[in-house]
Design an enzyme around this catalytic site. Structure first.
Site, short mmCIF file in Angstrom:
data_model
loop_
_atom_site.label_atom_id
_atom_site.label_comp_id
_atom_site.label_asym_id
_atom_site.label_seq_id
_atom_site.Cartn_x
_atom_site.Cartn_y
_atom_site.Cartn_z
N HIS A 1 0.82 -1.59 -0.04
CA HIS A 1 0.25 0.35 -0.20
C HIS A 1 0.71 1.17 0.36
O HIS A 1 1.60 1.69 1.00
CB HIS A 1 -0.42 -0.31 0.71
CG HIS A 1 -1.57 0.99 1.10
ND1 HIS A 1 -2.84 1.89 0.32
CD2 HIS A 1 -3.23 0.92 1.66
CE1 HIS A 1 -3.55 2.56 0.30
NE2 HIS A 1 -3.59 2.33 1.43
N HIS B 1 -2.20 6.76 -1.60
CA HIS B 1 -3.59 7.54 -0.04
C HIS B 1 -2.45 8.08 0.80
O HIS B 1 -3.29 8.14 2.24
CB HIS B 1 -4.52 7.17 0.26
CG HIS B 1 -5.54 6.08 -1.24
ND1 HIS B 1 -6.01 4.82 -0.80
CD2 HIS B 1 -4.99 6.70 -1.99
CE1 HIS B 1 -6.50 4.72 -2.61
NE2 HIS B 1 -5.74 5.85 -2.45
N TYR C 1 -0.10 7.21 3.50
CA TYR C 1 0.81 6.34 3.85
C TYR C 1 1.88 6.29 3.78
O TYR C 1 3.16 7.30 3.00
CB TYR C 1 0.25 5.09 3.59
CG TYR C 1 -1.37 5.23 4.62
CD1 TYR C 1 -1.53 5.53 6.16
CD2 TYR C 1 -2.63 4.66 3.44
CE1 TYR C 1 -2.94 5.48 6.04
CE2 TYR C 1 -3.73 4.56 3.91
CZ TYR C 1 -3.92 5.24 4.83
OH TYR C 1 -5.36 5.04 5.88
N CYS D 1 -23.54 1.82 -5.95
CA CYS D 1 -23.43 2.76 -4.74
C CYS D 1 -23.77 3.73 -5.29
O CYS D 1 -23.62 4.62 -6.34
CB CYS D 1 -21.98 2.40 -4.70
SG CYS D 1 -20.88 3.80 -4.07
#
Length: 626
Positions: free
Chosen positions: A179, A182, A184, A351
């Site tokens: 990851h 975003h 991190y 959604c």
């Protein structure tokens, strides 16, 4: 309209072709992208709730599932709350159970290895110590000031990822994903905004990329050359001083020789409107296409893609993209892929992207939930609720809003003879009001189409334009009153916002004041502005949209500004002029005297208050008890 299988095979042929990521063969091009759920146990163990969540999505037809941000450093690097953890061998058994559950449904699963870095708070660390980051003091949208990572700590951090990858392979995962997106830790080293180091891990792009590349290489050493390694990255941070697209694309080329696929996103939690797009669908897709032009490994695209499957099929067929990832869409309907394959596109819960799911864990410390899917996080219980009833009953449901529709559909699925009565000429209740403004018109209108299709599929008798009296309820074994709420406290002459929006009937006056601190007040102001009215939104509180989440509130405030709506706060009810009333509503009292808690029940917001989430939850679970 339902397509035939042969028509669908041609329409979405590319999306349902097998694909490969390294040596991992996948049955189609659909990926369930990682979304933090808080379904793991409090200590990070992969327990039954998490496993059932993944099992249901694997059963729904997706080719590859990627776990949520799985912690390699529980001490200072875990997401707030309780994510999955892979930082110790004691968690192997739960992870192995998770893998087996997904494999038994015919899908593959990758684990996402994660470290928060600066995007953490001191109160969320073991020992109440500061979070860590490449550079001290640079805080994120949430979190506390981090301390700088010392040079001698870097090998140990790299090893955390490597050991997580080792455990992943040993327990049977099909791949690992790092990851680096975003905001991190991996992305913090890459970004010039958060990396001000002057040693070999800071400065030039090559130096800022060094940490991530060393992590990838260490992971590769642990898992070997044939085990698939994916890398998720934000290829751009669209704010001042953030990672540029040019540098992000260059970094992708650096990664190419070490990884088997790139999972492409953008932004971080300082730019949440980019990271968690609300409108329009596909606003992150161009990033993946730009990456695909520059690398030879497979590329995964993200960003509200459930609305764009026809377009995406063409993209995959043309080689502009390899895989399609759906995150929030998979929360709303775990069977999207299988329904699409069968051509049951009208029966998909699509959604709405109001981000209630994300906000529940981000701001409130709750499990991820969905306003339109009452079964989310309760998959096993919901499966039991759908079993045929022992004794079929005649069931009357009064009110065809979300609570009434959910109750009618489930009751009919369970074998009951169901009649759904609605006094208006259309189903939907307050959903009809929320669909008036452009912001959610497509999403809510499509959701109403879903309800119509499901009511038809399950054989519910729907009577529109019908008022019910107490005498009409005789002859039914069970009566569920889902009549919602009514306007409350409005001054004489005020227009009810919900009725106005549902009827699509604006006041004749060219200057209108909407009074209320609710989300409905924001919808009403937007719609009136779209009708050409000069609108003032007057809130009795210090803010507006108090009953919705922060992301939705910020999004709607941005749209109000675009529409030149004047927002004023801490205001009393207007004493003159044309007023649209949009304050809190009271529970409906239609046939209140008949409610006995035995044969006749109140359900939905009439029973428990709240908004759409409470309505869908109440309707579904009330029907489970019939």
């Amino acid at each position: 309209m339902t397509s035939t299988l042969s028509e669908l095979a041609e329409k979405h042929a590319a999306l349902f072709q097998p694909g490969r990521i390294g040596r991992m063969a996948l049955k189609n091009r659909f990926v369930q992208s990682p979304i933090f759920t808080q379904y793991a146990e409090v200590d990070g163990y992969a327990g039954p709730r998490l496993i059932e969540y993944f099992r249901e999505r694997a059963r729904g037809g997706v080719g590859l599932l990627i776990t949520e941000n799985t912690s390699v450093d529980w001490q200072v690097g875990r997401t707030v709350g309780h994510p999955i953890r892979i930082d110790h061998d004691r968690y192997r058994s739960g992870l192995a159970d998770l893998v087996e559950a997904v494999h038994n449904e015919g899908a593959k699963i990758a684990v996402q290895l994660h470290h928060t870095g600066r995007q953490n708070s001191q109160g969320n660390t073991e020992g109440n110590v500061p979070p860590i980051a490449p550079t001290a003091g640079i805080t994120s949208a949430f979190g506390t000031a981090p301390r700088a990572i010392e040079l001698e700590e870097i090998p140990g951090l790299i090893n955390l990822y490597a050991q997580g990858a080792r455990r992943a392979k040993e327990v049977g995962f099909d791949a690992v994903e790092l990851h680096g997106a975003h905001g991190y830790l991996l992305g913090q080293f890459l970004s010039p905004k958060t990396n001000k180091r002057t040693d070999g891990y800071g400065g030039s792009l090559e130096n800022r990329a060094r940490f991530a590349l060393e992590v990838v290489q260490a992971v590769r050493e642990q898992v070997g050359p044939d085990f698939p390694v994916l890398y998720r990255l934000s290829v751009e941070e669209p704010y001042e001083g953030g990672l540029s697209l040019e540098d992000g694309l260059a970094f992708c080329q650096m990664l190419e020789k070490y990884v088997d696929a790139l999972d492409v996103s953008a932004g971080n939690y300082d730019t949440a409107d980019v990271l968690l797009p609300m409108v329009p669908p596909g606003n992150l897709l161009h990033y993946a296409k730009e990456v695909k032009k520059r690398v030879s490994v497979p590329v995964i695209g993200v960003g509200r893609l459930v609305w764009l499957l026809d377009e995406l099929n063409n993209d995959v067929a043309a080689g502009e993209l390899d895989f399609v990832a759906m995150g929030r869409a998979g929360l709303a309907d775990p069977a999207i892929v299988e329904k699409t394959r069968r051509g049951d596109t009208s029966n998909i819960r699509r959604c709405l992207a109001v981000n209630e799911c994300i906000s529940r864990w981000m701001f409130n410390g709750q499990h991820t939930q969905c306003v339109i899917n009452p079964a989310l996080s309760q998959e096993k219980r919901a499966a039991e609720a759908r079993r045929l009833a022992v004794l079929a009953k005649r069931v009357l449901i009064v009110g065809a809003g979300p609570a009434g529709c959910e109750a009618a559909i489930l009751a009919a699925e369970r074998g009951h003879e169901v009649t759904l009565v609605e006094r208006e000429q259309e189903i939907g209740g307050q959903l009809r009001a929320w669909s008036a403004a452009e912001v959610l018109n497509k999403e809510i209108s499509t959701f109403l189409e879903f309800y119509r299709a499901e009511l038809q599929r399950t054989g519910v008798e729907v009577r529109l334009g019908t008022e019910i009296t107490e005498a009409d309820m005789n002859g039914y074994d069970k009566v569920l009153l889902a009549t919602g709420t009514k306007s409350s406290g409005a001054p004489k002459g005020a227009v009810d916002a919900v009725q106005m929006l549902a009827d699509r009937r604006a006041p004749e006056s060219q200057e209108v004041t909407v009074h209320g601190d609710t989300e409905t007040a924001m919808f009403a102001a937007l719609w009136l502005a779209e009708q050409g009215r000069k609108v003032t939104l007057s809130s009795p509180s210090a803010d507006v949209g108090l009953d919705t989440n922060d992301m939705q509130r910020n999004h709607l405030n941005g749209l109000l500004a675009v529409r030149n709506v004047t927002v004023i706060t801490d205001q009393p009810a207007p004493a003159s002029g044309t007023v649209v009333w949009a304050q809190d509503r009271a529970a409906s009292d239609v046939m209140a005297a008949a409610v006995d808690g035995d044969r006749v029940h109140s359900i939905g917001t009439r029973f428990r208050g709240g908004r759409m989430y409470e309505a869908t939850q109440s309707g579904f679970w009330a029907a489970a008890e019939v």
